[in-house]
Design a protein around this motif. Structure first.
Motif: not given
Length: 557
Positions: A477-495
């Motif tokens: 497989h091919i892996q593409i990752t996009i990382d930012d430092n914007a503080g992350g995704i709220p736990d209540n919606i990440i799923e």
């Protein structure tokens, strides 16, 4: 009976030439309680060996005799019975035993006390030499000579043996014939009164017999046609199907469904068939009326199709909405990107006009430099326009393309918007990797993720904004990752981030990431979002895209 006779009664019985037995039906299994000497002489069992046994021990393994039913019935109903049984001596020799069974009752209480059995050996044993001699006697030339008394006696003995065998066989055949008649009568009754339609048909599908239930559906009894064919009652669209089912013996392993013409309507039946035991040339058809189930299933299938079409329309609407949203963002980005080049072109034009007013002639080098600057900006505008046109072009053709070039193309589209908000984007790729797919769809995914990151940066007023795009190849497989430092995704919606109408930013529609999930899934890949911590202690979101390295091979698997 006087006392002298009583004293000699059993001795008298013991002298009898036929076997005599007494059994006690009041004991378990009706055991023998007396056998005379003739019984022991006939069967080879001593008195002690016979006492306590049920008479069935004389049958050895030959228990499948029709005449045994007569004996059992006589014992059950406490009545007399005379028949011929195949019995066996202690050493296994076959004897044709003419047996008479009589019940003995208590005269005062009329209670059954005993069963008296009288056995007569009607086999008359002959040696091998005697049988050979008997066969010789049957040759024609022997009848030209007077027969001796011994010859006649031998013939009579053999005829008696054959007569006994024929008598036993005849009784068995008569009993079997009676049972067959009874079974046939029972079958006729069950067949006629069965609650489901039953048909007996031959291999040409001519109806030989039908029951009341089938007559209620098809009114066979009211038909004036003498030879009734099943074809007259099967819908044309089902005839070939039924013929294949019969011709290729598919009926032995499965049922079939056909439409049949009843007296006032067409109904669907499930048919099961098997060979008729009493006449293997016929097939017994069992019909189950499944018209109601068929209508429910048809209605359900129609509703499923309607819901499917509705879902496809909804999906198309969401795709169009997502595309329009992306187009709005792209037009906004292009407006920003074109503003600077157009400003430079305007500035160069003003510069030339000012130079022309101040000087009689403008040096060639300055004109050339101005021209090159203007052309550079025009080329930038043209390249941006071409990228925009490629992105919006409705090209769904799968083709091989460079993932690194695709990433750089996306960055060019949003370059000025990214620069305007001072976002630093870096790309990490050890090798360029090619992928088979629709390039614009993958661009769409990247633009959605990068646009969301930009909006979160602005919403949270992040100072040092940074995005890292990584491209790697891992085995299959091919892996593409996009990382930012914007503080992350709220736990209540990440799923549920990739569900429709779920957004991690204020004013977001939630369509972009939902469509991104659909696109990646269609490419036989996966996309997931997680929160990460960077080495400098800052937090952010990571989007991981996994694409099949060889999509066709993955589909084959």
């Amino acid at each position: 009976m006087n006392s002298d006779l009583k004293n000699y009664f059993f001795e008298i019985i013991n002298q009898a030439s036929n076997g005599i037995t007494l059994s006690d039906p009041n004991q378990q299994d009706n055991p023998l309680i007396f056998v005379n000497q003739a019984f022991s002489d006939i069967f080879g069992y001593s008195y002690d060996e016979a006492i306590g046994q049920n008479c069935r021990f004389l049958q050895h393994d030959d228990t499948d005799q029709v005449n045994l039913d007569k004996v059992r019935d006589a014992i059950k109903n406490k009545k007399e019975c005379t028949t011929v049984l195949r019995n066996y001596t202690k050493d296994g020799k076959l004897i044709y035993n003419e047996i008479r069974i009589s019940p003995i009752f208590d005269k005062e209480t009329n209670k059954l006390k005993y069963f008296l059995g009288i056995q007569k050996d009607i086999t008359t044993s002959t040696s091998f030499e005697q049988k050979s001699y008997f066969q010789k006697l049957l040759h024609t030339e022997h009848f030209n000579q007077p027969l001796s008394k011994n010859d006649i006696q031998t013939l009579l003995q053999e005829f008696q043996t054959y007569e006994a065998e024929l008598l036993a066989q005849n009784e068995e055949l008569v009993e079997k014939d009676r049972k067959l008649i009874m079974l046939n009568m029972e079958f006729e009754a069950l067949f006629k009164e069965a609650p489901m339609p039953l048909l007996l048909v031959d291999e040409q599908l001519q109806i030989k017999k039908f029951n009341h239930s089938s007559d209620e559906y098809f009114l066979f009894s009211q038909s004036k046609v003498e030879i009734k064919s099943l074809f007259h009652y099967v819908e044309k669209n089902s005839i070939q199907k039924l013929l294949r089912w019969i011709r290729y013996d598919q009926y032995t392993a499965s049922t079939t469904e056909v439409d049949m013409n009843c007296y006032n309507e067409t109904r669907r039946f499930k048919i099961k068939a098997k060979r008729y035991n009493l006449d293997p040339s016929l097939l017994l058809f069992t019909l189950a009326d499944i018209q109601d189930q068929h209508e429910v299933q048809t209605d359900l299938e129609q509703k499923v199709q309607e819901q499917l079409q509705k879902a496809l329309k909804q999906e198309k609407f969401i795709q169009d909405q997502s595309k329009l949203a992306s187009m709005g963002e792209m037009i906004d980005a292009i407006a920003h990107q074109w503003k600077q080049p157009l400003g430079i072109v305007s500035m160069q034009t003003d510069f030339l006009l000012q130079m022309n007013q101040e000087k009689e002639s403008i040096p060639y080098e300055e004109v050339k430099e101005c021209k090159e600057s203007v052309l550079s900006q025009i080329n930038h505008l043209v390249e941006t326009l071409e990228q925009f046109r490629d992105f919006l072009r409705p090209n769904k053709t799968t083709q091989r393309f460079s993932l690194l070039k695709m990433i750089n193309s996306v960055l060019l589209l949003i370059k000025d918007d990214i620069m305007k908000h001072t976002i630093e984007i870096s790309v990490e790729a050890s090798d360029d990797i090619e992928f088979d797919g629709v390039e614009n769809e993958l661009k769409h995914v990247l633009i959605n993720i990068l646009s969301n990151a930009k909006d979160i940066f602005i919403e949270r007023s992040v100072k040092d904004k940074e995005i890292i795009i990584s491209l790697k190849q891992k085995q299959n497989h091919i892996q593409i990752t996009i990382d930012d430092n914007a503080g992350g995704i709220p736990d209540n919606i990440i799923e549920k981030l990739f569900e429709n109408h779920v957004s991690g930013r204020k004013g977001g529609t939630g369509i972009g990431l939902y469509m991104s999930k659909q696109i990646i899934t269609k490419l036989a890949g996966t996309i997931e979002a997680t929160n990460i911590e960077h080495p400098d202690g800052s937090h952010g979101a990571r989007f991981t895209l996994l694409l099949p390295y060889n999509k066709e091979k993955m589909y084959d698997q």
